[in-house]
Enzyme design. Sequence first.
Site, PDB file in Angstrom:
ATOM      1  N   ASP A   4       0.865  -1.169   0.000  1.00 17.88           N
ATOM      2  CA  ASP A   4       0.000   0.000   0.000  1.00 17.88           C
ATOM      3  C   ASP A   4       0.917   1.240   0.000  1.00 17.88           C
ATOM      4  O   ASP A   4       2.125   1.124   0.224  1.00 17.88           O
ATOM      5  CB  ASP A   4      -0.849  -0.064   1.276  1.00 17.88           C
ATOM      6  CG  ASP A   4      -1.599   1.207   1.539  1.00 17.88           C
ATOM      7  OD1 ASP A   4      -2.354   1.638   0.659  1.00 17.88           O
ATOM      8  OD2 ASP A   4      -1.415   1.796   2.636  1.00 17.88           O
ATOM      9  N   LYS A  58      -9.817  -3.278  -2.964  1.00 20.23           N
ATOM     10  CA  LYS A  58      -8.537  -3.630  -3.578  1.00 20.23           C
ATOM     11  C   LYS A  58      -8.590  -5.035  -4.179  1.00 20.23           C
ATOM     12  O   LYS A  58      -7.899  -5.319  -5.152  1.00 20.23           O
ATOM     13  CB  LYS A  58      -7.394  -3.446  -2.583  1.00 20.23           C
ATOM     14  CG  LYS A  58      -7.145  -1.956  -2.291  1.00 20.23           C
ATOM     15  CD  LYS A  58      -5.851  -1.684  -1.570  1.00 20.23           C
ATOM     16  CE  LYS A  58      -5.603  -0.181  -1.459  1.00 20.23           C
ATOM     17  NZ  LYS A  58      -4.328   0.135  -0.779  1.00 20.23           N
ATOM     18  N   SER A  70      -2.510   1.465  -4.474  1.00 24.19           N
ATOM     19  CA  SER A  70      -2.960   2.575  -3.637  1.00 24.19           C
ATOM     20  C   SER A  70      -4.333   3.117  -4.002  1.00 24.19           C
ATOM     21  O   SER A  70      -4.651   3.319  -5.169  1.00 24.19           O
ATOM     22  CB  SER A  70      -1.935   3.708  -3.754  1.00 24.19           C
ATOM     23  OG  SER A  70      -2.430   4.881  -3.161  1.00 24.19           O
ATOM     24  N   ASP A 124      -0.150   5.153   1.019  1.00 23.73           N
ATOM     25  CA  ASP A 124      -0.364   6.122   2.096  1.00 23.73           C
ATOM     26  C   ASP A 124      -0.320   5.472   3.469  1.00 23.73           C
ATOM     27  O   ASP A 124      -1.039   4.512   3.749  1.00 23.73           O
ATOM     28  CB  ASP A 124      -1.733   6.808   1.922  1.00 23.73           C
ATOM     29  CG  ASP A 124      -1.761   7.714   0.712  1.00 23.73           C
ATOM     30  OD1 ASP A 124      -0.892   8.585   0.599  1.00 23.73           O
ATOM     31  OD2 ASP A 124      -2.663   7.525  -0.142  1.00 23.73           O
TER      32      ASP A 124
HETATM   33  O1  C5P Z   1      -2.559   4.473  -0.521  1.00 24.05           O
HETATM   34  P1  C5P Z   1      -3.782   4.133   0.306  1.00 24.05           P
HETATM   35  O2  C5P Z   1      -4.560   2.991  -0.271  1.00 24.05           O
HETATM   36  O3  C5P Z   1      -3.430   3.952   1.738  1.00 24.05           O
HETATM   37  O4  C5P Z   1      -4.726   5.458   0.222  1.00 24.05           O
HETATM   38  C1  C5P Z   1      -5.888   5.597   0.937  1.00 24.05           C
HETATM   39  C2  C5P Z   1      -5.827   6.624   2.051  1.00 24.05           C
HETATM   40  O5  C5P Z   1      -6.158   7.919   1.556  1.00 24.05           O
HETATM   41  C3  C5P Z   1      -6.871   6.287   3.078  1.00 24.05           C
HETATM   42  O6  C5P Z   1      -6.298   5.686   4.205  1.00 24.05           O
HETATM   43  C4  C5P Z   1      -7.574   7.613   3.409  1.00 24.05           C
HETATM   44  O7  C5P Z   1      -7.450   7.982   4.762  1.00 24.05           O
HETATM   45  C5  C5P Z   1      -6.896   8.635   2.534  1.00 24.05           C
HETATM   46  N1  C5P Z   1      -7.857   9.530   1.856  1.00 24.05           N
HETATM   47  C6  C5P Z   1      -7.705  10.897   1.969  1.00 24.05           C
HETATM   48  N2  C5P Z   1      -8.579  11.740   1.328  1.00 24.05           N
HETATM   49  C7  C5P Z   1      -9.581  11.262   0.569  1.00 24.05           C
HETATM   50  C8  C5P Z   1      -9.731   9.867   0.425  1.00 24.05           C
HETATM   51  C9  C5P Z   1      -8.844   9.034   1.083  1.00 24.05           C
HETATM   52  O8  C5P Z   1      -6.777  11.350   2.653  1.00 24.05           O
HETATM   53  N3  C5P Z   1     -10.384  12.076  -0.057  1.00 24.05           N
HETATM   54 MG    MG Z   2      -2.791   3.214   3.474  1.00 22.66          MG
END
Ligand code: C5P
Ligand code: MG
Length: 288
Positions: A40, A204, A155, A42
Site C-alpha cells: 500500500d 482492492k 494505492s 499512504d
Molecule cells: O494508498 P492508500 O490505499 O493507503 O490510500 C488511501 C488513504 O487515503 C486512506 O487511508 C484515506 O485515509 C486517505 N484519503 C484521503 N482523502 C480522501 C480519500 C482518502 O486522505 N479524499
Molecule cells: Mg494506506
Amino acid sequence: MSLPPQLSNPTVHMRDPQRVKEILQSMQKAGSNTIQVISDFDMTLTRFAYNGKRCPTCHNILDNSKLITEECKEKLKDLLNTYYPIEIDCARSIEEKLPLMVEWWTKAHELLVQQKIKKDLLAMVVRESDAMLRDGYQLFFDHLHKHSIPLLIFSAGIGDILEEVIRQAGVFHPNVKVFSNYMDFDETGVLKAFKGELIHIYNKREGALLNTGHFQELRTRPNVLLLGDSLGDLTMADGVQDMENILKIGFLNDKVEERKQSYLNSYDIVLMKDETMDVPNAILLYLT
Ligand code: C5P
Ligand code: MG
C-alpha cells in the site's frame, strides 16, 4: 541464517511468532527470484506523523496545496473530518463502512475536478508538500531494485501524486509498478475526471482481479511480502497466481489500542506506532 533481530523490536507484535518463522524460512529457502512485494502507499510507505504532526496522504497533498481555493479546502477538510473517523472506527464492520468510503472518495474527486487542476503544476505541489516516506525507504526501494524483485504499489490514493513523490525521492525504479487512481486531463492539461474504476480502501480485491495480466507475468514468484496499514489492504494479493507463501506486515498507526486485536488477527506482523521501514528491510535482507 537466524531470524532478523529486528523482529524483537518493541514495536513488533505477532499473534503467532512460530508461524512467522516458518513462513520466513520457507520463503528464504525458495530464493529471492520467487518473491514479489505488494505494498500500500499512504501511511504504509509514507509516514503517519513527524514530530507529532500528521503527514499528508496523496489526497491531502493536493487538498492542502495552493491549487485549491480556500472554499474548496474547507469542504475537503469537512469530508476528512467526517469520513476519516469512520475509516478507523473498529466498532463498524467493513460492510457498513464500504458505501461511506465510496461516498468520501466520490465527493472528494468531484471537488478536485471542479478545481481545474493543471497537470504541469503537480510536481511543484509535491515538492512544496510535507509528504514524507518512512525512514529507511531508500534501502527498501534500492534493495528491491538491486535484486530485481518486483514491487507493486497498490494505492487508493492518487497515482499521479504518488508517482511524483517516489520520483522526487529518486526511488521510482523500473521494478516498480503502480495500481492507483489516475487523473484524466483534457487536451490543455486540465483535470477533467479520474480514469477507470475507482479504487478505495475496501475494493482492492476487485482492483487486483482486474489486473490479472500483471499477476500472470509474475506467476514464477509465488512468495509474497504484503505491506499495508488498513484491513482493506489484506486483499491486495488476491490476484496472485499459485501463491505459496504470504507474509503480511501491517502498520498500525492510529487508535492502536482499540485496533490492536483485529490487526493481530489478520496481519502476521503488526508494527505499532513504528515510523520506519526497519522491520520490512530486515526481512528483505534476510530473504535475499
Ligand atoms: O494508498 P492508500 O490505499 O493507503 O490510500 C488511501 C488513504 O487515503 C486512506 O487511508 C484515506 O485515509 C486517505 N484519503 C484521503 N482523502 C480522501 C480519500 C482518502 O486522505 N479524499
Ligand atoms: Mg494506506
